[in-house]
Design a protein around this motif. Structure first.
Motif, mmCIF file in Angstrom:
data_model
loop_
_atom_site.group_PDB
_atom_site.id
_atom_site.type_symbol
_atom_site.label_atom_id
_atom_site.label_comp_id
_atom_site.label_asym_id
_atom_site.label_seq_id
_atom_site.Cartn_x
_atom_site.Cartn_y
_atom_site.Cartn_z
ATOM 1 N N ALA A 26 11.921 12.442 67.937
ATOM 2 C CA ALA A 26 11.269 11.151 68.150
ATOM 3 C C ALA A 26 11.242 10.322 66.867
ATOM 4 C CB ALA A 26 9.851 11.364 68.680
ATOM 5 N N ASP A 27 10.970 10.960 65.729
ATOM 6 C CA ASP A 27 10.963 10.246 64.447
ATOM 7 C C ASP A 27 12.346 9.673 64.135
ATOM 8 O OD1 ASP A 27 8.315 10.841 64.118
ATOM 9 O OD2 ASP A 27 8.653 12.544 62.774
ATOM 10 N N THR A 33 14.153 1.468 65.488
ATOM 11 C CA THR A 33 13.384 0.318 65.967
ATOM 12 C C THR A 33 12.723 -0.441 64.827
ATOM 13 O OG1 THR A 33 11.302 1.557 66.257
ATOM 14 C CG2 THR A 33 12.897 1.624 68.072
ATOM 15 N N GLN A 34 12.790 0.088 63.596
ATOM 16 C CA GLN A 34 12.106 -0.533 62.463
ATOM 17 C C GLN A 34 13.037 -1.369 61.589
ATOM 18 O OE1 GLN A 34 10.280 2.689 60.319
ATOM 19 N NE2 GLN A 34 8.675 3.016 61.851
ATOM 20 N N GLY A 42 19.652 4.533 73.693
ATOM 21 C CA GLY A 42 19.574 3.992 75.053
ATOM 22 C C GLY A 42 19.323 5.029 76.124
ATOM 23 N N VAL A 43 18.826 6.198 75.745
ATOM 24 C CA VAL A 43 18.664 7.278 76.719
ATOM 25 C C VAL A 43 17.266 7.864 76.613
ATOM 26 C CG1 VAL A 43 19.478 9.541 77.474
ATOM 27 C CG2 VAL A 43 21.116 7.855 76.630
ATOM 28 N N GLY A 44 16.611 8.007 77.753
ATOM 29 C CA GLY A 44 15.356 8.738 77.825
ATOM 30 C C GLY A 44 15.595 10.037 78.584
ATOM 31 N N GLY A 64 11.313 6.114 70.723
ATOM 32 C CA GLY A 64 10.873 7.147 69.802
ATOM 33 C C GLY A 64 9.515 7.726 70.124
ATOM 34 N N THR A 65 8.964 7.401 71.273
ATOM 35 C CA THR A 65 7.681 7.967 71.686
ATOM 36 C C THR A 65 7.925 9.169 72.589
ATOM 37 O OG1 THR A 65 7.556 6.448 73.577
ATOM 38 C CG2 THR A 65 6.489 5.762 71.528
#
Length: 205
Positions: A26-27, A33-34, A42-44, A64-65
């Motif tokens: 996730a990190d 995104t920063q 693009g994948v969950g 990243g969550t």
């Protein structure tokens, strides 16, 4: 994730905890995104695993969550499966497995108490998965596979499982025994109420 798990085994001689592995991934995704000019992933996906603290299920999003759940479904028409799971999850808090459908719906259940057997858990998962299908579709061994983490279930007797609870995928004819236990779909069609459209209408002048 495989590299991180292998690295922990080689350096520390122990398996990496599932939550630490998920947080590391996730990190890495969240960094994109920063910074300007970097494209987010693009994948969950759903992550299931088992460590010394028991089984775990996480939903990972491209931002990243990552959140831990008892049961979760993602993909096309997944809301119907979520509705079923929200109603039933208290009755199957035991074990862990995941299922997917070739139409794009993925579903996973994580359970940590002792209210259901593995076979009952899989049955709940298949019912939830069936809720995502169109009216004219059915679950078959051609469009359904079952992934399991943990000890073997009653229907897996006679099957060799490495490590006592390693991840395995059931496909093809191995899925039939579970599909045969599904309750028939409820008939939602109702007869139309009779109308008085054929009656003559008289008008008094």
């Amino acid at each position: 994730m495989r590299q991180q798990a292998m690295g922990s085994r080689m350096v520390f001689n122990r398996a990496i905890p599932v939550n630490r592995l998920v947080n590391m991934i996730a990190d890495k995704a969240q960094v994109n995104t920063q910074e300007y000019g970097r494209r987010p992933y693009g994948v969950g996906f759903l992550i299931i695993g088992q460590d010394q603290s028991g089984p775990h299920l996480y939903e990972f999003s491209p931002s990243g969550t990552a959140y831990e759940y008892y049961a979760m479904s993602i993909g096309a028409r997944s809301q119907s499966a979520k509705t079923y799971l929200e109603k039933k999850y208290e009755s199957f808090e035991d074990g862990e497995d995941s299922m997917d459908l070739d139409s794009g719906t993925k579903l996973s259940l994580h359970l940590s108490l002792s209210k259901a057997t593995l076979d009952e858990l899989i049955n709940h998962g298949l019912h939830a998965l069936r809720e995502t299908l169109q009216q004219d579709k059915e679950l078959t061994n051609l469009n359904t596979s079952i992934g399991i983490v943990g000890p073997r279930g009653e229907s897996e007797k006679g099957t060799a499982i490495k490590g006592g609870g390693a991840f395995r995928i059931l496909q093809d004819d191995k899925v039939d025994v579970y599909l045969s236990r599904l309750e028939p779909k409820e008939n939602t069609t109702t007869a139309a109420a009779p109308t008085g459209g054929d009656e003559d209408v008289s008008m008094d002048g």
